[in-house]
Design an enzyme around this catalytic site. Structure first.
Site, PDB file in Angstrom:
ATOM      1  N   GLU A 179      -7.376   4.751   7.573  1.00  0.00           N
ATOM      2  CA  GLU A 179      -7.091   6.036   7.348  1.00  0.00           C
ATOM      3  C   GLU A 179      -8.425   6.659   6.695  1.00  0.00           C
ATOM      4  O   GLU A 179      -8.558   7.887   6.516  1.00  0.00           O
ATOM      5  CB  GLU A 179      -5.958   6.296   6.626  1.00  0.00           C
ATOM      6  CG  GLU A 179      -4.616   5.962   7.459  1.00  0.00           C
ATOM      7  CD  GLU A 179      -3.399   5.507   6.872  1.00  0.00           C
ATOM      8  OE1 GLU A 179      -3.376   5.492   5.338  1.00  0.00           O
ATOM      9  OE2 GLU A 179      -2.302   5.075   7.491  1.00  0.00           O
ATOM     10  N   ASN A 182       0.909  -1.265  -0.075  1.00  0.00           N
ATOM     11  CA  ASN A 182      -0.067   0.011   0.010  1.00  0.00           C
ATOM     12  C   ASN A 182       1.050   1.284   0.091  1.00  0.00           C
ATOM     13  O   ASN A 182       1.437   1.725   1.058  1.00  0.00           O
ATOM     14  CB  ASN A 182      -1.019  -0.138   1.183  1.00  0.00           C
ATOM     15  CG  ASN A 182      -1.649   0.833   1.250  1.00  0.00           C
ATOM     16  OD1 ASN A 182      -1.780   2.011   0.419  1.00  0.00           O
ATOM     17  ND2 ASN A 182      -2.727   1.401   2.415  1.00  0.00           N
ATOM     18  N   TRP A 183       0.947   1.829  -1.208  1.00  0.00           N
ATOM     19  CA  TRP A 183       1.990   3.005  -1.258  1.00  0.00           C
ATOM     20  C   TRP A 183       1.519   4.238  -0.565  1.00  0.00           C
ATOM     21  O   TRP A 183       2.201   5.288  -0.659  1.00  0.00           O
ATOM     22  CB  TRP A 183       2.231   3.195  -2.852  1.00  0.00           C
ATOM     23  CG  TRP A 183       3.281   1.893  -3.214  1.00  0.00           C
ATOM     24  CD1 TRP A 183       3.839   1.008  -2.598  1.00  0.00           C
ATOM     25  CD2 TRP A 183       3.771   1.898  -4.583  1.00  0.00           C
ATOM     26  NE1 TRP A 183       4.514   0.274  -3.247  1.00  0.00           N
ATOM     27  CE2 TRP A 183       4.460   0.634  -4.648  1.00  0.00           C
ATOM     28  CE3 TRP A 183       3.662   2.795  -5.930  1.00  0.00           C
ATOM     29  CZ2 TRP A 183       5.231   0.097  -5.663  1.00  0.00           C
ATOM     30  CZ3 TRP A 183       4.252   2.079  -7.049  1.00  0.00           C
ATOM     31  CH2 TRP A 183       5.116   0.799  -6.978  1.00  0.00           C
ATOM     32  N   LYS A 184      -0.027   4.211  -0.500  1.00  0.00           N
ATOM     33  CA  LYS A 184      -0.656   5.374   0.287  1.00  0.00           C
ATOM     34  C   LYS A 184      -0.339   6.526  -0.742  1.00  0.00           C
ATOM     35  O   LYS A 184      -0.043   6.588  -2.037  1.00  0.00           O
ATOM     36  CB  LYS A 184      -0.161   5.614   1.599  1.00  0.00           C
ATOM     37  CG  LYS A 184      -0.272   4.395   2.473  1.00  0.00           C
ATOM     38  CD  LYS A 184      -0.298   4.472   4.033  1.00  0.00           C
ATOM     39  CE  LYS A 184      -0.275   3.229   4.846  1.00  0.00           C
ATOM     40  NZ  LYS A 184      -0.483   3.454   6.137  1.00  0.00           N
ATOM     41  N   SER A 208       2.956  -1.884  10.541  1.00  0.00           N
ATOM     42  CA  SER A 208       4.471  -1.939  10.616  1.00  0.00           C
ATOM     43  C   SER A 208       5.133  -3.158  10.391  1.00  0.00           C
ATOM     44  O   SER A 208       6.301  -3.658  10.972  1.00  0.00           O
ATOM     45  CB  SER A 208       4.864  -1.395  12.239  1.00  0.00           C
ATOM     46  OG  SER A 208       4.336  -0.005  12.311  1.00  0.00           O
ATOM     47  N   GLU A 251      -5.806  -4.811  10.740  1.00  0.00           N
ATOM     48  CA  GLU A 251      -4.898  -3.948  10.899  1.00  0.00           C
ATOM     49  C   GLU A 251      -4.886  -3.133  12.088  1.00  0.00           C
ATOM     50  O   GLU A 251      -5.769  -2.160  12.056  1.00  0.00           O
ATOM     51  CB  GLU A 251      -4.662  -2.876   9.988  1.00  0.00           C
ATOM     52  CG  GLU A 251      -4.396  -3.708   8.434  1.00  0.00           C
ATOM     53  CD  GLU A 251      -3.739  -2.610   7.270  1.00  0.00           C
ATOM     54  OE1 GLU A 251      -2.499  -2.700   6.933  1.00  0.00           O
ATOM     55  OE2 GLU A 251      -4.497  -1.548   7.241  1.00  0.00           O
ATOM     56  N   HIS A 279      -9.849   0.922   4.789  1.00  0.00           N
ATOM     57  CA  HIS A 279      -8.697   1.184   5.403  1.00  0.00           C
ATOM     58  C   HIS A 279      -8.783   2.330   6.733  1.00  0.00           C
ATOM     59  O   HIS A 279      -9.771   3.054   6.690  1.00  0.00           O
ATOM     60  CB  HIS A 279      -7.746   1.827   4.468  1.00  0.00           C
ATOM     61  CG  HIS A 279      -6.369   1.770   5.150  1.00  0.00           C
ATOM     62  ND1 HIS A 279      -5.765   2.774   6.048  1.00  0.00           N
ATOM     63  CD2 HIS A 279      -5.081   1.038   5.034  1.00  0.00           C
ATOM     64  CE1 HIS A 279      -4.586   2.489   6.453  1.00  0.00           C
ATOM     65  NE2 HIS A 279      -4.011   1.472   5.919  1.00  0.00           N
ATOM     66  N   GLY A 330       2.624  -1.019   4.499  1.00  0.00           N
ATOM     67  CA  GLY A 330       2.635   0.362   4.002  1.00  0.00           C
ATOM     68  C   GLY A 330       4.304   0.812   3.889  1.00  0.00           C
ATOM     69  O   GLY A 330       4.810   0.621   2.830  1.00  0.00           O
ATOM     70  N   GLY A 331       4.613   1.278   4.965  1.00  0.00           N
ATOM     71  CA  GLY A 331       6.014   2.068   4.932  1.00  0.00           C
ATOM     72  C   GLY A 331       7.045   1.261   4.309  1.00  0.00           C
ATOM     73  O   GLY A 331       7.906   1.667   3.523  1.00  0.00           O
ATOM     74  N   GLY A 334       1.898   2.422  10.854  1.00  0.00           N
ATOM     75  CA  GLY A 334       2.797   3.696  10.632  1.00  0.00           C
ATOM     76  C   GLY A 334       3.483   4.156  11.989  1.00  0.00           C
ATOM     77  O   GLY A 334       4.276   5.148  11.885  1.00  0.00           O
TER      78      GLY A 334
HETATM   79  P1  PGA Z   1       2.204   0.405   7.861  1.00  0.00           P
HETATM   80  O1  PGA Z   1       1.026   0.362   7.171  1.00  0.00           O
HETATM   81  O2  PGA Z   1       2.953  -0.869   7.245  1.00  0.00           O
HETATM   82  O3  PGA Z   1       3.173   1.482   7.325  1.00  0.00           O
HETATM   83  O4  PGA Z   1       2.177   0.447   9.149  1.00  0.00           O
HETATM   84  C1  PGA Z   1       0.099  -0.253   7.018  1.00  0.00           C
HETATM   85  C2  PGA Z   1      -1.280  -0.103   6.264  1.00  0.00           C
HETATM   86  O5  PGA Z   1      -1.654   1.022   6.654  1.00  0.00           O
HETATM   87  O6  PGA Z   1      -1.637  -0.733   5.535  1.00  0.00           O
END
Ligand code: PGA
Length: 257
Positions: free
Chosen positions: A104, A9-11, A217, A172, A102, A238-239, A178
């Site tokens: 977010e 997930n490159w956001k 994470s 998640e 998600h 994500g990250g 994050g």
């Molecule tokens: P993260 O994000 O790996 O940066 O914690 C995961 C996600 O939001 O899908």
């Protein structure tokens, strides 16, 4: 047997040139994972770039083993919905996957379980696989209601269809996204087992085949221990997915597990 599934997930990161470079690096490093595993056990890999780069990513990846997904879609099929992107449009440009619900989106855009349910349904109508995200906040975990929160999110999002066809679940915990904090493998496994039981009551024939990914994470250094758990079938990353070496190390860990 659930083949490992790792989704990037490159956001809202990168720009056209950096994302082109990332696509090619991810393709190369994932190919080297394939070489290391003898080519017979590769995980399914999906990258989810921001909307403007999806079509180009599909073209760049061509017939490589990496599939392309989106980070969200509209609940509606078409119409006067300024700023929205329909699931059918995503399918039209070669997307096969879409993340929905998600945290977010739930947090910053106030997405409700009902809206997430409509998005899951829209994704299905368009022939996409929906990656349905669920997870509790720190306060909810501390209050001892994490399992209830996740149950409500799962049942709410699948209330229409009561079916797990073309759905992947991503657990998640919001406090792990994050933040560098990760659920311990045991904590994650306990929630995944809870989810699997709930899924069995929703759609008993699909539940054993349906992937439950862990997200929050995930890194090269904690992936092995997470993937050793019985009900952790891969990761939503994500990250670490912005670093091709870290991402391919996570893919390799999923294949080894
Ligand atoms: P993260 O994000 O790996 O940066 O914690 C995961 C996600 O939001 O899908």
């Amino acid at each position: 047997m659930r083949q490992p599934l790792v989704i990037a997930n490159w956001k809202m990161h990168g720009e056209r040139s950096s994302n082109r470079a990332l696509v090619s690096q991810v393709e190369k490093s994932t190919a080297s994972v394939l070489a290391k595993t003898g080519g017979d056990a590769l995980a399914t890999c999906v990258v989810c770039p921001p909307y403007p780069y999806i079509a180009e990513t599909v073209a760049l990846l061509g017939d490589s083993a990496i599939a392309v997904g989106a980070q969200d879609c509209s609940h509606a099929d078409a119409g006067a919905y300024t700023g929205e992107v329909a699931a059918a449009m995503l399918a039209d440009i070669g997307c096969r996957w879409v993340i929905v619900g998600h945290s977010e989106r739930r947090q910053y855009h106030r997405e409700s379980d009902a809206l997430v349910a409509a998005k899951v349904a829209a994704a299905r109508r368009a022939g996409l696989t929906a990656v349905l995200c669920v997870g509790e906040t720190q306060e909810q975990r501390e209050a001892g209601v994490a399992e209830d929160v996740v149950r409500e999110q799962l049942e709410g999002a699948l209330s229409d269809a009561r079916s797990l066809e073309d759905v992947v679940i991503a657990y998640e915990p919001v406090w792990a996204i994050g933040t560098g904090l990760t659920a311990t493998p045991e904590e994650a496994q306990a929630m995944h087992a809870h989810l699997r039981e709930l899924m069995d009551t929703i759609d008993g024939s699909s539940a054993p085949k349906t992937h439950i990914l862990y997200g929050g994470s995930v890194k090269a250094t904690n992936a092995d221990a997470l993937f050793e758990q019985r009900d952790i079938d891969g990761a939503l990353v994500g990250g670490a997915s912005l670093d091709p070496e870290a991402f391919s190390a996570i893919v390799l860990a999923s294949v080894r597990a």
